[in-house]
Scaffold this motif. Structure first.
Motif, PDB file in Angstrom:
ATOM      1  N   ILE A 249      -4.947 -12.013   7.220  1.00  0.00           N
ATOM      2  CA  ILE A 249      -3.861 -12.979   6.993  1.00  0.00           C
ATOM      3  C   ILE A 249      -2.706 -12.346   6.230  1.00  0.00           C
ATOM      4  N   GLY A 250      -1.491 -12.610   6.703  1.00  0.00           N
ATOM      5  CA  GLY A 250      -0.302 -12.104   6.009  1.00  0.00           C
ATOM      6  C   GLY A 250       0.097 -10.751   6.562  1.00  0.00           C
ATOM      7  N   SER A 252       2.116  -8.373   5.440  1.00  0.00           N
ATOM      8  CA  SER A 252       2.148  -7.224   4.534  1.00  0.00           C
ATOM      9  C   SER A 252       0.738  -6.788   4.153  1.00  0.00           C
ATOM     10  N   ASN A 253      -0.130  -7.772   3.901  1.00  0.00           N
ATOM     11  CA  ASN A 253      -1.486  -7.426   3.521  1.00  0.00           C
ATOM     12  C   ASN A 253      -2.246  -6.796   4.690  1.00  0.00           C
ATOM     13  N   MET A 255      -0.847  -5.033   7.076  1.00  0.00           N
ATOM     14  CA  MET A 255      -0.354  -3.650   7.174  1.00  0.00           C
ATOM     15  C   MET A 255      -1.043  -2.755   6.151  1.00  0.00           C
ATOM     16  N   MET A 256      -1.200  -3.275   4.921  1.00  0.00           N
ATOM     17  CA  MET A 256      -1.899  -2.516   3.877  1.00  0.00           C
ATOM     18  C   MET A 256      -3.298  -2.158   4.367  1.00  0.00           C
ATOM     19  N   ILE A 258      -4.582  -1.984   7.554  1.00  0.00           N
ATOM     20  CA  ILE A 258      -4.694  -1.013   8.653  1.00  0.00           C
ATOM     21  C   ILE A 258      -4.201   0.372   8.218  1.00  0.00           C
ATOM     22  N   ASP A 259      -3.202   0.401   7.351  1.00  0.00           N
ATOM     23  CA  ASP A 259      -2.752   1.693   6.805  1.00  0.00           C
ATOM     24  C   ASP A 259      -3.877   2.361   6.015  1.00  0.00           C
ATOM     25  N   SER A 260      -4.570   1.561   5.189  1.00  0.00           N
ATOM     26  CA  SER A 260      -5.651   2.119   4.368  1.00  0.00           C
ATOM     27  C   SER A 260      -6.791   2.616   5.243  1.00  0.00           C
ATOM     28  N   THR A 306      -6.948 -12.588   2.034  1.00  0.00           N
ATOM     29  CA  THR A 306      -6.367 -12.699   0.693  1.00  0.00           C
ATOM     30  C   THR A 306      -5.494 -13.932   0.724  1.00  0.00           C
ATOM     31  N   LEU A 366     -12.936  -5.181  -1.307  1.00  0.00           N
ATOM     32  CA  LEU A 366     -12.064  -4.698  -0.237  1.00  0.00           C
ATOM     33  C   LEU A 366     -12.407  -3.253   0.130  1.00  0.00           C
TER      34      LEU A 366
ATOM     35  N   THR B 156       1.577 -11.637   0.758  1.00  0.00           N
ATOM     36  CA  THR B 156       0.163 -11.416   0.469  1.00  0.00           C
ATOM     37  C   THR B 156      -0.077 -10.083  -0.231  1.00  0.00           C
ATOM     38  N   ILE B 157       0.777  -9.100   0.052  1.00  0.00           N
ATOM     39  CA  ILE B 157       0.586  -7.799  -0.601  1.00  0.00           C
ATOM     40  C   ILE B 157       0.869  -7.902  -2.098  1.00  0.00           C
ATOM     41  N   GLU B 160      -2.306  -9.130  -3.552  1.00  0.00           N
ATOM     42  CA  GLU B 160      -3.342  -8.105  -3.480  1.00  0.00           C
ATOM     43  C   GLU B 160      -3.099  -6.989  -4.507  1.00  0.00           C
ATOM     44  N   GLU B 209       8.399  -1.762   3.142  1.00  0.00           N
ATOM     45  CA  GLU B 209       7.765  -1.637   4.451  1.00  0.00           C
ATOM     46  C   GLU B 209       8.759  -1.135   5.498  1.00  0.00           C
ATOM     47  N   TYR B 232       5.320   2.372  -2.747  1.00  0.00           N
ATOM     48  CA  TYR B 232       4.247   2.272  -1.759  1.00  0.00           C
ATOM     49  C   TYR B 232       4.839   1.603  -0.525  1.00  0.00           C
ATOM     50  N   LEU B 234       4.575   0.321   3.427  1.00  0.00           N
ATOM     51  CA  LEU B 234       3.621  -0.118   4.447  1.00  0.00           C
ATOM     52  C   LEU B 234       4.163   0.179   5.840  1.00  0.00           C
ATOM     53  N   ARG B 236       2.489   2.774   8.159  1.00  0.00           N
ATOM     54  CA  ARG B 236       2.215   4.094   8.738  1.00  0.00           C
ATOM     55  C   ARG B 236       1.581   3.982  10.119  1.00  0.00           C
ATOM     56  N   CYS B 237       0.918   2.856  10.391  1.00  0.00           N
ATOM     57  CA  CYS B 237       0.235   2.689  11.680  1.00  0.00           C
ATOM     58  C   CYS B 237       1.078   1.959  12.716  1.00  0.00           C
ATOM     59  N   THR B 275      -1.985   4.225  -0.644  1.00  0.00           N
ATOM     60  CA  THR B 275      -2.946   3.118  -0.665  1.00  0.00           C
ATOM     61  C   THR B 275      -2.862   2.444  -2.039  1.00  0.00           C
TER      62      THR B 275
END
Lengths: 379, 294
Positions: A249-250, A252-253, A255-256, A258-260, A306, A366, B156-157, B160, B209, B232, B234, B236-237, B275
């Motif tokens: 969900i979200g 930006s999260n 993206m975080m 799949i990037d991670s 999240t 996570l 959401t980021i 997080e 991003e 940071y 966002l 890369r993929c 990350t």
């Protein structure tokens, strides 16, 4: 949402921007029929959204019925079967220019851009002919004044009778931009004819997805795109090459996440996000789509939640109902974090229990859920 | 100090009578935020969560002091609500609504600049100064008082990263989502300037991003900052084909891509991480760990 050339030209036509005579066709029979209306020579143009169509051989000229069929079938063989083609009268230009209007994300205002060197990608113009480009920022309250347009055209290098012709076209293009509350409108090339008249050689229009609800004339473009899951109206779905399906969900999260995964050596299989708010139906539909798409190409599905605003209860219902409806054919792992109003209707413990009931393996952090998904994908 | 909000913040909420607004307001009030009025035309005289509802903000202002606004109304009505708030002289306005038409946002921003209103959002999770004030839904259970400032584009980021920092014993001065839309009230870079001036912030985390050009404006600000910035980015993929060549590139003259933004921020002097856990590592190196939260 980016429009196809012929759709953009429909909007141009409404504001009386001159466009070449044209017809949209799907089959060779329709092409022959259209040629009778347009006449020869004509140009066959694939309606695909990429720069450099000409170089890719997706725009070709035909002088008679025989070459039309050859050209048509050649282009047809290189695009999707259901993609339409635009047939247009061949226009002879003595020069090519550029007019564009977009929104500057830093200043937060529209900007008019004019160049006396059209026909190539705007980035290329900026690189090779920076002196040919002039720009003018527009006050969104006052709008674009005629004198601003004239100034910009002259700065781009135009003189004499062409100044007024460009000003007319730019005025109309600004109308297309304002009336449709667009993100971007571009004419590239602006074809200059030997009598100094102008005609729009191409149309690039990017609509604001958020405005379509109140624009009846734009709703048909959205309708047309509903069949492709990547054009879903309630969600964004982008298929990636990897083998870890992602329900998250979200934007930006996600993206975080799949990037991670990528950084840690795993391969994410999709990016997906809800566009129109978090409601049960959208959650259910998007999760069902990802479950079905992942069945064949992925080894594991990762659920990542999240939440701070939307209710955890609604999210868990949407996801667990989707799992029950589609079925779980590959392993699924999950981690949940919820804070504030999100956990007023359902707490994390209860949510975890609901996920376990439908066969999801729960990981406590996570880091652990990412690690577990990568391990499963590599086995 | 901290930025934009503190214990003296008094709040009016547009859209407090809707289901979502009721839940969010309840949560903010339990955090200690002083919500003093709800604004809903035709609902004046009612009460929600014990807070009086007024038909217009002007009626509310006759009875109570309001310096901050929150907008939860649907996209189609967000412009009217925002312009009402701006006209009233409210200093800080958080617009949570997602899906506001771009041309509406441009007008909202235009008038906010004229009247000196600081707009957070649209499409934001809000702002929190731990222990003092929460505007929106930014991680009320997670945020702990400390000396790191956080600004993100996404919502959401922000939640997080706040959670991950706190779990590592790293507290925050203020956390804020500047807004996920193409045009926002105050650009991400302007929050960096506020953090640079804030005596309670030692280190700033910037989360950006792919898409748009706002990170280049951030890079410009960072190159003039004394405080350390951890950046940071966002995306890369993000698949290459999904990014289309674009008129914007000739305004900014730069790329909207991942690598280019990372590089610009690095050259500006930011510590670039890939990350959330690498972010924590860098914050630890800068001595930001206060205590371990179990």
């Amino acid at each position: 949402m980016r429009l196809y050339e012929y759709e953009g030209k429909e909007l141009f036509k409404e504001m009386e921007i001159p466009i070449p005579k044209g017809e949209i066709v799907l089959t060779s029979e329709e092409a022959l029929q259209a040629a009778k209306i347009i006449g020869f020579p004509l140009v066959v143009k694939a309606q695909v959204q990429m720069g450099g169509r000409g170089k890719a051989g997706l725009v070709k000229k035909a002088d008679n019925e025989e070459t039309l069929l050859l050209v048509f079938n050649d282009i047809k063989s290189r695009i999707q079967a259901d993609e339409e083609l635009l047939l247009e009268e061949a226009v002879t230009a003595i020069d090519e220019g550029y007019i564009g209007i977009t929104v500057d994300d830093i200043r937060g205002v529209p900007v008019l851009v004019i160049s006396s060197k059209g026909g190539m990608d705007v980035e290329k113009i900026a690189e090779t002919e920076p002196g040919s480009i002039a720009r003018e920022y527009i006050d969104p309250d006052k709008g674009l004044y005629y004198h601003q347009i004239i100034k910009t055209i002259k700065e781009a290098g135009y003189k004499g009778a062409l100044v007024k012709e460009f000003a007319d076209m730019a005025t109309k293009l600004y109308k297309v931009f304002v009336e449709n509350e667009a993100d971007t409108v571009e004419i590239n090339p602006v074809m200059v004819l030997d009598n100094n008249k102008l005609i729009a050689g191409d149309a690039k229009v990017i609509l604001d997805d958020y405005v379509i609800f109140r624009k009846k004339n734009l709703q048909k473009y959205k309708q047309k795109r509903m069949n492709n899951p990547e054009n879903n109206t309630k969600a964004i779905y982008v298929s990636l090459d990897g083998d870890i399906g992602i329900i998250s969900i979200g934007a930006s999260n996600t993206m975080m996440l799949i990037d991670s995964i990528d950084y840690l050596g795993g391969k994410p299989g999709n990016f997906a996000d809800l566009v129109s708010g978090v409601d049960y139906d959208s959650l259910f539909e998007l999760a069902s789509l990802i479950l079905r798409e992942s069945e064949n190409k992925c080894k594991v599905i990762l659920i990542n939640i999240t939440l701070a605003g939307a209710s955890l209860k609604v999210v868990i219902r949407g996801y667990t109902d989707a799992i029950k409806a589609v079925g779980l054919k590959i392993p699924m792992v999950a981690n949940i974090r919820a804070t504030g109003a999100a956990r007023l209707e359902m707490g994390v413990d209860e949510a975890v229990a609901e996920l376990k009931k439908v066969g999801v393996r729960y990981c406590d952090t996570l880091e652990e859920v990412i690690d577990t998904a990568i391990k499963i994908s590599k086995n | 100090m901290s930025i934009l909000i503190n214990k003296d913040t008094t709040v009016a909420v547009w859209g407090m009578t809707g289901g979502y607004g009721i839940q969010q307001t309840k949560n903010m009030m339990s955090y200690g935020t002083k919500v003093v009025a709800g604004i809903s035309a035709s609902r004046g005289g009612e009460e929600v969560n014990g807070v009086p509802i007024y038909d217009t903000v002007y009626e509310a202002m006759k009875e109570t002091e309001i310096n901050t606004g929150i907008i939860y109304v649907p996209p189609a009505r967000a412009k009217d609500a925002a312009l009402e708030a701006i006209e009233s002289g409210i200093k800080v306005l958080m617009i949570a609504t997602e899906g506001i038409p771009l041309h509406d946002t441009m007008l909202i921003r235009r008038f906010s600049e004229e009247r000196g209103t600081w707009i957070i959002g649209p499409n934001t999770v809000g702002i929190i100064t731990p222990g003092e004030c929460l505007i929106g839904s930014l991680a009320s259970d997670y945020a702990i008082k400390g000396r790191v400032g956080l600004v993100t584009r996404g919502g959401t980021i922000a939640v997080e990263l706040t959670r991950i920092m706190s779990a590592a014993g790293i507290g925050q001065s203020t956390c804020v989502g500047s807004g996920g839309d193409k045009v926002i009230g105050k650009n991400t870079a302007l929050y960096l300037q506020l953090f640079e001036q804030d005596p309670e912030t030692d280190v700033v985390v910037l989360n950006g991003e792919i898409g748009g050009y706002k990170e280049y404006e951030c890079a410009k600000v960072i190159s003039g900052m004394k405080k350390k910035v951890i950046a940071y980015i966002l995306g890369r993929c993000a698949p290459e084909g999904k990014r289309m060549g674009h008129i914007g590139a000739i305004i900014g003259g730069k790329s909207e891509g991942f690598e280019e933004k990372r590089e610009a921020l690095r050259q500006a002097g930011a510590i670039v991480v890939d990350t959330p856990w690498l972010m924590v590592e860098e914050l630890n190196k800068l001595g930001m760990r206060q205590r371990v939260i179990v």
